[in-house]
Design an enzyme around this catalytic site. Structure first.
Site, PDB file in Angstrom:
ATOM      1  N   TRP A  42       0.809  -1.211   0.000  1.00 49.70           N
ATOM      2  CA  TRP A  42       0.000   0.000   0.000  1.00 49.70           C
ATOM      3  C   TRP A  42       0.847   1.269   0.000  1.00 49.70           C
ATOM      4  O   TRP A  42       1.893   1.350   0.635  1.00 49.70           O
ATOM      5  CB  TRP A  42      -0.882  -0.010   1.246  1.00 49.70           C
ATOM      6  CG  TRP A  42      -1.641   1.251   1.485  1.00 49.70           C
ATOM      7  CD1 TRP A  42      -1.208   2.359   2.178  1.00 49.70           C
ATOM      8  CD2 TRP A  42      -2.962   1.565   1.036  1.00 49.70           C
ATOM      9  NE1 TRP A  42      -2.187   3.323   2.188  1.00 49.70           N
ATOM     10  CE2 TRP A  42      -3.278   2.863   1.493  1.00 49.70           C
ATOM     11  CE3 TRP A  42      -3.924   0.868   0.294  1.00 49.70           C
ATOM     12  CZ2 TRP A  42      -4.496   3.483   1.235  1.00 49.70           C
ATOM     13  CZ3 TRP A  42      -5.140   1.480   0.047  1.00 49.70           C
ATOM     14  CH2 TRP A  42      -5.421   2.765   0.509  1.00 49.70           C
ATOM     15  N   ASP A  45      -0.336   9.178   0.923  1.00 48.82           N
ATOM     16  CA  ASP A  45       0.186  10.531   0.754  1.00 48.82           C
ATOM     17  C   ASP A  45       1.680  10.594   0.404  1.00 48.82           C
ATOM     18  O   ASP A  45       2.498   9.907   1.031  1.00 48.82           O
ATOM     19  CB  ASP A  45       0.011  11.328   2.047  1.00 48.82           C
ATOM     20  CG  ASP A  45      -1.415  11.332   2.558  1.00 48.82           C
ATOM     21  OD1 ASP A  45      -2.290  10.719   1.929  1.00 48.82           O
ATOM     22  OD2 ASP A  45      -1.647  11.966   3.606  1.00 48.82           O
ATOM     23  N   GLN A  61       3.656   7.703   2.354  1.00 44.51           N
ATOM     24  CA  GLN A  61       2.975   6.838   3.301  1.00 44.51           C
ATOM     25  C   GLN A  61       2.939   5.418   2.750  1.00 44.51           C
ATOM     26  O   GLN A  61       2.485   5.193   1.621  1.00 44.51           O
ATOM     27  CB  GLN A  61       1.554   7.341   3.540  1.00 44.51           C
ATOM     28  CG  GLN A  61       1.471   8.632   4.326  1.00 44.51           C
ATOM     29  CD  GLN A  61       1.797   8.443   5.787  1.00 44.51           C
ATOM     30  OE1 GLN A  61       0.943   8.044   6.573  1.00 44.51           O
ATOM     31  NE2 GLN A  61       3.030   8.716   6.178  1.00 44.51           N
ATOM     32  N   PHE A 105       2.942   9.327  10.321  1.00 47.61           N
ATOM     33  CA  PHE A 105       1.996   9.912   9.378  1.00 47.61           C
ATOM     34  C   PHE A 105       2.688  10.980   8.518  1.00 47.61           C
ATOM     35  O   PHE A 105       3.904  11.132   8.520  1.00 47.61           O
ATOM     36  CB  PHE A 105       0.800  10.491  10.130  1.00 47.61           C
ATOM     37  CG  PHE A 105      -0.301   9.482  10.395  1.00 47.61           C
ATOM     38  CD1 PHE A 105      -0.074   8.121  10.328  1.00 47.61           C
ATOM     39  CD2 PHE A 105      -1.581   9.913  10.721  1.00 47.61           C
ATOM     40  CE1 PHE A 105      -1.086   7.202  10.571  1.00 47.61           C
ATOM     41  CE2 PHE A 105      -2.611   9.018  10.962  1.00 47.61           C
ATOM     42  CZ  PHE A 105      -2.369   7.651  10.892  1.00 47.61           C
ATOM     43  N   SER A 106       1.886  11.759   7.808  1.00 49.09           N
ATOM     44  CA  SER A 106       2.419  12.657   6.782  1.00 49.09           C
ATOM     45  C   SER A 106       3.185  13.838   7.352  1.00 49.09           C
ATOM     46  O   SER A 106       2.992  14.251   8.494  1.00 49.09           O
ATOM     47  CB  SER A 106       1.281  13.156   5.908  1.00 49.09           C
ATOM     48  OG  SER A 106       0.751  12.093   5.148  1.00 49.09           O
ATOM     49  N   ARG A 172      -2.517  17.404  12.530  1.00 51.33           N
ATOM     50  CA  ARG A 172      -1.563  16.654  11.709  1.00 51.33           C
ATOM     51  C   ARG A 172      -1.089  17.384  10.444  1.00 51.33           C
ATOM     52  O   ARG A 172      -1.578  18.426  10.066  1.00 51.33           O
ATOM     53  CB  ARG A 172      -2.154  15.317  11.302  1.00 51.33           C
ATOM     54  CG  ARG A 172      -3.479  15.364  10.545  1.00 51.33           C
ATOM     55  CD  ARG A 172      -3.923  13.930  10.197  1.00 51.33           C
ATOM     56  NE  ARG A 172      -5.258  13.872   9.634  1.00 51.33           N
ATOM     57  CZ  ARG A 172      -6.376  13.719  10.336  1.00 51.33           C
ATOM     58  NH1 ARG A 172      -6.304  13.628  11.650  1.00 51.33           N
ATOM     59  NH2 ARG A 172      -7.550  13.661   9.736  1.00 51.33           N
ATOM     60  N   GLU A 225      -6.890  18.794   5.903  1.00 50.25           N
ATOM     61  CA  GLU A 225      -5.629  18.125   6.219  1.00 50.25           C
ATOM     62  C   GLU A 225      -4.625  18.344   5.095  1.00 50.25           C
ATOM     63  O   GLU A 225      -4.941  18.945   4.062  1.00 50.25           O
ATOM     64  CB  GLU A 225      -5.846  16.629   6.492  1.00 50.25           C
ATOM     65  CG  GLU A 225      -6.475  15.859   5.355  1.00 50.25           C
ATOM     66  CD  GLU A 225      -6.755  14.403   5.725  1.00 50.25           C
ATOM     67  OE1 GLU A 225      -6.397  13.981   6.829  1.00 50.25           O
ATOM     68  OE2 GLU A 225      -7.325  13.696   4.892  1.00 50.25           O
TER      69      GLU A 225
END
Length: 502
Positions: A42, A45, A61, A105-106, A172, A225
């Site tokens: 997978w 971002d 990601q 995360f991003s 975030r 976001e």
């Protein structure tokens, strides 16, 4: 990336996911050729986009273990031409301890040229990643930093993390730039459910002070976001500097998308050019999301990459792909300053290097209520084409391109322009129109730059005045394509095609 949206996918698409896991059938017919995909598993971002010593770094990601969302880490790839990518080991893996799991995360990456952070060694400037640490057990998101002294191959997490913690569940996607006049770093970060951005300042990438907030303007129907803050010269004029904010959120009535704002930023506060209710969108398709610009590009260029959300159709052994690299421009229009996008000039240079057998040019072609096929038996029936076509509308009701054509079952994807509605639309292989945008002819013409790459379609209209991106999934042998006009005549002024198959 919105965890609520991911949860929705995992719930609604679970039957598809389980089926794919049971069958694990490879789908090479949908593997993009010139859009980035990881070798397997997978991706979502793009993260940490940065240009270093002639090399474009793409962090993203990534789930290193499965072909579905989870175990969020920063994958890594590099390119010298934004067309061919070298796959590298995971750069920042998720952090697992006996007490908790921290998902990476991003975020972004910056080159700390003056070593303001003190992370550099031997007089070299460190590469610093600023990312969101997601703590699912604690229901909290914080901002953290990590640094690299080996050119971005590996990172060390700062011992003083987190550098920002508001004790919030949703907080975030930091994006950081250096502002020379203020001699400080500026971060923009999202409060998703509050439809707000916060701006922070720092001298050393470690201690951050709140500068201001901006929010509850534009489209507030869905969360905010993946923000970015980018300086651009309007019409290329250095005396007309504006700031571009892009946010991933709701796009029209589609499931996802991106909006943008233009305005002034003094190093502390952003002032919107337009009234609070005014809405502007980056892309009018359903799949373009989480795009951010590259840092450290030469000559003041501003180029971004986005994620093309994979819908419900399963691909294997990978899932998810990036958009093509897009140059960002601000132009004066009668309606005000507007965002234009073009496939990166770096990519255009690569096109010119292709051999003559990979290029097709047709000029002055009149079509009357029919379609004219191309590529039969040739090198252009690969579903990996870059098409640049300019039409002069005539008496025809509709005109455009048909791609992914299957001569057996007559399925196809239609990229059409309806003259009466001034509407560009894409009808997928099932004949469903899910993506469309209103755009008028420019100087009496409609120019379409169509980047069709196995399962992705990016359409730039009139030099990037509008962009429409979607995914299609043609059958393995559905590789024909044609230009068409319906119920009358249309003139194809120029048609240029490049075959990017390998």
């Amino acid at each position: 990336m919105n965890k609520q949206l991911i949860t929705f996918w995992l719930t609604c698409l679970l039957p598809f996911t389980l089926l794919a896991q049971q069958q694990a059938v490879p789908t090479p017919q949908w593997r993009p050729v010139y859009h980035f995909t990881p070798p397997k598993n997978w991706t979502n971002d793009p993260n940490g986009l940065i240009y270093l010593d002639g090399v474009y770094h793409l962090y993203y990601q990534h789930n290193p273990f499965e072909n579905k969302w989870g175990h969020m880490s920063w994958g890594h790839a590099t390119s010298t031409d934004l067309l061919n990518w070298k796959h590298l080991p995971v750069a920042i893996p998720e952090i697992v301890t006996k007490d908790t799991i921290t998902s990476i995360f991003s975020g972004c990456a910056v080159l700390d040229k003056n070593n303001t952070s003190g992370f550099g060694t031997n007089g070299k400037a460190p590469l610093v990643a600023i990312y969101t640490a997601d703590l699912p057990k604690q229901q909290r998101e914080t901002q953290c930093v990590a640094f690299s002294n080996d050119g971005g191959l590996t990172f060390t997490n700062y011992a003083g993390n987190p550098v920002l913690d508001l004790q919030k569940k949703d907080f975030r996607d930091p994006s950081v730039i250096w502002m020379e006049e203020q001699q400080q770093w500026v971060m923009v970060v999202a409060l998703p459910t509050e439809h707000k951005l916060q701006f922070y300042g720092s001298k050393d990438l470690k201690k951050w002070d709140l500068l201001s907030e901006f929010g509850n303007e534009g489209d507030t129907r869905k969360i905010w976001e993946c923000p970015s803050l980018t300086p651009l010269y309007v019409d290329g004029d250095p005396s007309k500097k504006k700031w571009l904010i892009m946010i991933s959120s709701g796009n029209q009535d589609a499931a996802t998308g991106m909006q943008y704002f233009t305005g002034d930023f003094d190093g502390k506060t952003f002032r919107n050019d337009n009234p609070p209710a005014h809405q502007q969108f980056v892309d009018y398709g359903r799949t373009f999301y989480a795009a951010i610009p590259y840092n450290n590009l030469p000559d003041g260029r501003q180029t971004m990459l986005g994620w093309l959300m994979p819908f419900q159709t399963e691909t294997y052994p990978w899932r998810g792909q990036m958009s093509i690299a897009r140059d960002l421009l601000l132009k004066s229009t009668p309606e005000g300053v507007r965002l234009y996008q073009q496939p990166s000039s770096v990519l255009h240079a690569s096109l010119e290097k292709l051999p003559a057998a990979k290029k097709l040019v047709k000029n002055g072609l009149e079509i009357d209520s029919k379609e004219i096929p191309f590529g039969k038996g040739g090198s252009f029936n690969s579903n990996a084409n870059w098409i640049d076509v300019t039409f002069t509308p005539g008496s025809g009701d509709e005109f455009g391109l048909k791609i992914g054509q299957n001569s057996v079952d007559k399925t196809q994807t239609v990229i059409g322009y309806n003259k009466a509605r001034n509407e560009l639309y894409i009808a997928n292989e099932k004949g469903v129109v899910a993506d469309k945008v209103t755009v008028k002819p420019s100087e009496g013409k409609i120019r379409l730059q169509v980047l069709f790459d196995k399962s992705s379609v990016e359409v730039f209209v009139n030099g990037g005045e509008r962009v429409l991106t979607t995914l299609v999934f043609p059958a393995e042998k559905a590789t024909g394509w044609s230009v068409f006009a319906a119920n009358g005549k249309v003139m194809v002024d120029t048609l240029k095609v490049w075959d990017l198959s390998r």
